[in-house]
Design an enzyme around this catalytic site. Structure first.
Site, mmCIF file in Angstrom:
data_model
loop_
_atom_site.group_PDB
_atom_site.id
_atom_site.type_symbol
_atom_site.label_atom_id
_atom_site.label_comp_id
_atom_site.label_asym_id
_atom_site.label_seq_id
_atom_site.Cartn_x
_atom_site.Cartn_y
_atom_site.Cartn_z
ATOM 1 N N LYS A 1 5.164 11.303 21.154
ATOM 2 C CA LYS A 1 5.775 10.616 20.023
ATOM 3 C C LYS A 1 6.473 11.640 19.134
ATOM 4 O O LYS A 1 5.824 12.505 18.550
ATOM 5 C CB LYS A 1 4.719 9.863 19.213
ATOM 6 C CG LYS A 1 5.344 9.026 18.090
ATOM 7 C CD LYS A 1 4.526 9.123 16.830
ATOM 8 C CE LYS A 1 5.305 8.622 15.632
ATOM 9 N NZ LYS A 1 6.209 9.620 15.050
ATOM 10 N N PRO A 2 7.803 11.560 19.015
ATOM 11 C CA PRO A 2 8.517 12.462 18.107
ATOM 12 C C PRO A 2 8.361 12.008 16.668
ATOM 13 O O PRO A 2 7.921 10.888 16.391
ATOM 14 C CB PRO A 2 9.967 12.322 18.565
ATOM 15 C CG PRO A 2 10.051 10.919 19.082
ATOM 16 C CD PRO A 2 8.709 10.631 19.708
ATOM 17 N N GLU B 1 -2.792 21.675 15.882
ATOM 18 C CA GLU B 1 -2.112 22.788 15.192
ATOM 19 C C GLU B 1 -1.664 22.226 13.863
ATOM 20 O O GLU B 1 -0.748 21.413 13.798
ATOM 21 C CB GLU B 1 -0.941 23.303 16.028
ATOM 22 C CG GLU B 1 -0.546 24.748 15.687
ATOM 23 C CD GLU B 1 0.565 24.858 14.667
ATOM 24 O OE1 GLU B 1 0.397 24.319 13.544
ATOM 25 O OE2 GLU B 1 1.591 25.461 14.985
ATOM 26 N N GLU C 1 9.592 10.586 13.106
ATOM 27 C CA GLU C 1 10.472 9.440 12.861
ATOM 28 C C GLU C 1 11.916 9.866 12.640
ATOM 29 O O GLU C 1 12.849 9.152 13.022
ATOM 30 C CB GLU C 1 9.960 8.662 11.650
ATOM 31 C CG GLU C 1 10.705 7.371 11.367
ATOM 32 C CD GLU C 1 10.072 6.583 10.244
ATOM 33 O OE1 GLU C 1 10.538 5.458 9.988
ATOM 34 O OE2 GLU C 1 9.106 7.082 9.624
ATOM 35 N N PRO D 1 6.037 17.292 15.308
ATOM 36 C CA PRO D 1 6.691 17.160 14.003
ATOM 37 C C PRO D 1 8.207 17.298 14.096
ATOM 38 O O PRO D 1 8.773 17.521 15.179
ATOM 39 C CB PRO D 1 6.084 18.317 13.208
ATOM 40 C CG PRO D 1 5.877 19.378 14.243
ATOM 41 C CD PRO D 1 5.506 18.657 15.513
ATOM 42 N N TRP D 2 8.847 17.225 12.914
ATOM 43 C CA TRP D 2 10.307 17.240 12.850
ATOM 44 C C TRP D 2 10.899 18.629 12.708
ATOM 45 O O TRP D 2 12.117 18.784 12.790
ATOM 46 C CB TRP D 2 10.804 16.366 11.691
ATOM 47 C CG TRP D 2 10.044 16.497 10.412
ATOM 48 C CD1 TRP D 2 9.142 15.612 9.914
ATOM 49 C CD2 TRP D 2 10.098 17.565 9.450
ATOM 50 N NE1 TRP D 2 8.634 16.059 8.709
ATOM 51 C CE2 TRP D 2 9.207 17.262 8.402
ATOM 52 C CE3 TRP D 2 10.825 18.760 9.380
ATOM 53 C CZ2 TRP D 2 9.016 18.097 7.300
ATOM 54 C CZ3 TRP D 2 10.637 19.603 8.284
ATOM 55 C CH2 TRP D 2 9.744 19.271 7.268
ATOM 56 N N SER E 1 0.532 18.097 9.793
ATOM 57 C CA SER E 1 -0.161 18.476 8.565
ATOM 58 C C SER E 1 -1.674 18.395 8.732
ATOM 59 O O SER E 1 -2.191 17.693 9.623
ATOM 60 C CB SER E 1 0.267 17.557 7.417
ATOM 61 O OG SER E 1 -0.256 16.244 7.600
#
Length: 453
Positions: A155-156, A225, A158, A130-131, A206
């Protein structure tokens, strides 16, 4: 195809990033498959040496990592510096941990046979992060996966591809070509990665997205997670620093942490004092000075909607200290909500912002029931100077990680993971290595068989 990246501190465009689609996903997974044979064949000692070199390169490039992390998240310098230090430590920790293996009992467990267990890598691991902690969450996933002998395509989010781009450049130089790759893109990119021929998927995000990942992954192993909604049970004899500590933990990274304290639960007899002291503590934490902005417009809209839907009779907000020129960023003040029903949306849902709710119960048992009364079960804390009571409550909290008189205290040696809707699996500690390995039993017959005539 590119997406526009914005600066969370100003709300203005800052650059663009590529959006990976089928050709890029296929190429990355194929490159990881090609690199797998040589990487997994290395001894744990040799992999450890390379991971240690990567950790050194991260430390030597800390300023560049910090600049990229700040660009994507808006985090203050103190937060980014500490997180980059933790990332380097994680790669070193797992490099060593992979050399100290444990296995089920070996030996002559069946008459005339010798048996043992081999721990083998899963293969190519697809990682989606996630970010909120772009670099650190990647390290939580990638470090044990790599140390266990897997190759990784990560994959980070966006909005935050910056630091992973640099990490994979450094990994190419220290670990080898194709061992760790970054795949920038959007949600569709993540779905394509999950549906690609990877051997395992590790996802942090999420709950709704986690369910989608599980459905698409099928029978392949997944590690999830999925967020939290952490209670902090504050008893009347809590230490003097309880309120300041909770306010700091609740606003670190603007509250955008799955394990951050979110729901303060105290006894009715101590409720007004708790509200007063938390109001003071949260009021001392200023967005723009002590913590950064929310990450993106979608998160801002979600946060604002949850706050607006709250039935709290008291909404006590701190001031802002936004630097000049950043007035249009995604800043939100530290906020305390009190006098609200137990089913308030800000209580039952993960808010993911610089907000604390305060609830009260007549007894300790009722307070524990409130603490365990939401679906999420990731982290929790208890605040009391009565050690026996504190340890008893910590044991009975439904959470994968529980703290006593502290919150958000974590280290590479201690496992972190959720239960139920908060996911399953383990991040951190030597236990995390087993997430990315599978056991193989080998049994050899020692007694000679019949000879051919």
């Amino acid at each position: 195809m590119n997406s526009e990246l914005t600066d969370p501190r100003t709300g203005r465009p800052r650059s663009t990033a590529p959006v990976s689609r089928e050709p890029e996903v296929a190429a990355a997974v194929a490159a990881a498959r090609t690199a797998l044979g040589a990487w997994s064949a290395l001894t744990p000692k040799d992999r450890a040496r390379r991971l240690d070199r990567l950790a050194t390169l991260i430390e030597d490039s800390a300023a560049e990592y910090a600049a990229r992390e700040r660009a994507g998240t808006g985090k203050p310098d103190a937060e980014t510096a500490g997180e980059i230090e933790q990332v380097a430590d994680l790669f070193r920790f797992f490099a060593t941990a992979a050399r100290t293996r444990t296995a089920p009992a070996a030996g002559r467990l069946v008459t005339g046979h010798e048996s043992w267990v081999r721990w083998e890598p899963m293969g190519v691991v697809g990682v989606i992060v996630p970010w909120n902690y772009p670099l650190m969450m990647a390290a939580w996933r990638c470090a044990p996966a790599l140390a266990a002998g897997n190759t990784v395509v990560v994959k980070p989010a966006e909005t935050t591809p910056d630091t992973l781009e640099l990490l994979t450049e450094h990994a190419s130089r220290t670990l080898g070509e194709g061992v760790l790759q970054s795949l920038p893109g959007d949600r569709r990119t993540g779905r394509l990665l999950v549906e690609s021929p990877v051997d395992m998927v590790a996802f942090t995000g999420s709950g709704r997205a986690g369910l989608d990942v599980a459905a698409r992954a099928g029978t392949r192993r997944i590690s999830l997670e999925l967020g939290g909604n952490a209670p902090a049970v504050v008893l009347p004899d809590a230490p003097a620093d309880t309120y300041a500590s909770l306010a700091e933990a609740a606003t670190y990274n603007a509250g955008q942490s799955c394990a951050a304290p979110a729901r303060v639960i105290t006894l009715t007899a101590n409720y007004e004092e708790t509200v007063t002291r938390l109001t003071e503590a949260m009021g001392a934490r200023l967005a723009g000075r002590d913590f950064g902005p929310l990450n993106n417009p979608d998160q801002v809209a979600r946060y604002d909607s949850l706050v607006a839907s709250s039935s709290a009779k008291r909404q006590l907000a701190a001031d802002l200290a936004v630097p000049p020129g950043e007035e249009h960023g995604h800043w939100r003040a530290a906020l305390l909500l009190a006098d609200l029903p137990h089913d308030d949306p800000t209580v039952t849902e993960e808010v993911f912002g610089p907000l604390l709710t305060v609830q009260h119960a007549d007894t300790v048992e009722a307070a524990l029931s409130l603490a365990n009364g939401v679906p999420q079960a990731l982290a929790a804390s208890v605040w009391t100077t009565d050690l026996g009571t504190g340890l008893d409550l910590a044991a009975r909290l439904d959470a994968g990680e529980a703290w006593l008189n502290c919150h958000l205290v974590q280290t590479a040696e201690l496992p972190h993971g959720g239960r139920g809707p908060s996911g399953h699996g383990t991040d951190l500690s030597t236990l995390a290595l087993q997430e990315y390995q599978r056991p193989k039993t080998v049994t050899v017959r020692l007694t000679p068989g019949p000879r051919e005539s």
